[in-house]
Every structure is written in structure tokens, then in C-alpha cells.
Enzyme design. Structure first.
Site, PDB file in Angstrom:
ATOM      1  N   ASN A 153     -16.769 -17.857 -24.185  1.00  0.00           N
ATOM      2  CA  ASN A 153     -15.531 -17.173 -23.804  1.00  0.00           C
ATOM      3  C   ASN A 153     -15.861 -15.861 -23.096  1.00  0.00           C
ATOM      4  OD1 ASN A 153     -15.940 -15.133 -25.776  1.00  0.00           O
ATOM      5  ND2 ASN A 153     -14.809 -16.280 -27.325  1.00  0.00           N
ATOM      6  N   GLU A 157     -17.902 -13.208 -25.082  1.00  0.00           N
ATOM      7  CA  GLU A 157     -19.297 -13.616 -25.276  1.00  0.00           C
ATOM      8  C   GLU A 157     -20.095 -13.429 -23.992  1.00  0.00           C
ATOM      9  OE1 GLU A 157     -17.930 -16.905 -28.600  1.00  0.00           O
ATOM     10  OE2 GLU A 157     -18.378 -17.516 -26.554  1.00  0.00           O
ATOM     11  N   ASP A 193     -12.724 -25.281 -29.312  1.00  0.00           N
ATOM     12  CA  ASP A 193     -13.348 -26.554 -29.684  1.00  0.00           C
ATOM     13  C   ASP A 193     -12.807 -27.693 -28.830  1.00  0.00           C
ATOM     14  OD1 ASP A 193     -14.880 -25.506 -31.915  1.00  0.00           O
ATOM     15  OD2 ASP A 193     -12.973 -25.296 -32.956  1.00  0.00           O
TER      16      ASP A 193
END
Length: 212
Positions: free
Chosen positions: A83, A86, A158
Site C-alpha cells: 500500500n 508501505e 487481501d
């Protein structure tokens, strides 16, 4: 969801647990089209497990990962997702706007020597791809799926890596895979808690997305 506090260990699992995991991986990888690592940095996915997957995968098995901060461990994979926060953390700089994220995606592609593409999810700003092609790397941006109601973002990441992996394993190009992932993520955030869209839901949502 207002706040969430997780309390867990980030120490690597014991050597005997790692050996058992590797044995399970080697026993079940036969005939697999893809191996997806969703790395929550809780010590389960060790460097040894990754190396065992590389060795057992062969040339025809797709290797993908939701790195969640553990980037270098997945060097040489086909596809890695992270993301925006990150990406900022691993690159050590602020990232704002399409141009900055395009440069980040391309840099991570090169740093990790990815074989297919790097995907950076950016919430309401969509997703940025760094794609490795025969003529060199290129960056692409996809707007977020049209979503007027967001109830819960749990599971959206996910779902994104799962759809990216599934679509790529089925032969989709990176942009088509990202379109599917965006639409599926838009379905997930409209539900409370973890939710798995059905193929019919995804098909209808994709048709609506293309109509708009």
C-alpha cells in the site's frame, strides 16, 4: 472501525515449525499455478520458506506476495503488492500524486527485479502499477472503483492481491488484472467484516464499472 490494536510476536517461527511448513509446501505445490504469500510480518513466512518456494515452484508457477513491509525477501517474484504507506516507508520518502507513485512503482520493480509487475494500492486514489515489459518498464494508474458507500476496509488488501494473482495466473495482462482487483476491492469495502465477492457479483460490478 475506529481503532484496532494488535498484539503479536514478530519473531521467526522455530526451526522445526519452519521445516514442517517447507515439507507441506513441497507436498502441495505439485500442479499449482501460483503461490501467494500474504506477509503479516508475524514470523511465519521466513526467508527459508521463501527460498523453498522458489526452488519448488519451477518456471511455470507464478510467485506473488503482499509484502506489507518485507520487500527484499520477495526479490525475483512475478508480482508484489504493497500500500501507499508501505511504499513510503521502504523508499524513505513522501509520495504524493501520480508521478511520485509511478516513480516509486518503477523503482521497486527494478530494486526487486520483478518478472511482471509491482502494484501500489492507494485507497480512494486507485492503484499504480510498475509493469515489466519486453521494451522496458512502464507505469500505469487506475482510478478506484466507483464506491459511494464504504463501511469497512478490512479484507480489501487481501482481496486485491488475491484477484491480481488469480487473474495473472489465468493469463490476464497486468492492467486487466488490476481492473478486476479494483472492482473486487470496491465490493469488499461495502460490507462489514471480511467478505469474499462471488463470481456473479464481480461480473455484475465489472459490467456496471465499464458502463460508467
Amino acid at each position: 472501525q475506529v481503532a484496532r490494536i494488535d498484539k503479536l510476536s514478530r519473531q521467526p517461527v522455530a526451526a522445526d515449525v519452519e521445516r514442517a511448513l517447507i515439507a507441506m509446501l513441497e507436498a502441495h505445490i505439485v500442479g499449482a499455478h501460483a503461490i501467494l504469500f500474504s506477509d503479516y510480518r508475524n514470523g511465519l513466512i521466513t526467508a527459508g520458506l521463501i527460498e523453498a518456494a522458489r526452488a519448488a515452484a519451477g518456471s511455470g508457477t507464478l510467485l506473488t506476495a503482499d509484502a506489507q513491509g518485507e520487500f527484499d525477501k520477495y526479490a525475483g517474484f512475478d508480482l508484489v503488492k504493497c500500500n501507499a504507506d508501505e511504499a513510503r516507508e521502504v523508499l524513505g520518502r513522501d509520495l504524493r500524486g501520480d508521478d511520485a507513485f509511478a516513480a516509486a512503482a518503477l523503482e521497486l520493480c527494478q530494486r526487486l527485479k520483478l518478472r511482471r509487475f509491482m502494484a501500489i494500492t492507494r485507497g480512494a486514489e486507485g492503484i499504480t502499477l510498475g509493469v515489466v515489459g519486453a521494451d522496458g518498464a512502464s507505469a500505469h494508474h487506475l482510478r478506484a472503483s466507483a464506491t459511494s458507500e464504504v463501511y469497512d476496509t478490512v479484507g480489501a488488501g487481501d482481496t486485491t492481491i488475491a484477484l491480481l494473482t488469480l487473474a495473472t495466473a489465468a493469463g490476464a495482462d497486468p492492467l486487466s488484472a488490476a481492473v478486476l482487483a479494483n472492482v473486487a476491492g470496491g465490493l469488499v469495502v461495502r460490507r462489514v467484516g471480511n467478505y469474499c465477492p462471488t463470481p456473479d457479483e464481480l461480473r455484475r460490478a465489472l459490467t456496471e464499472e465499464q458502463a460508467n
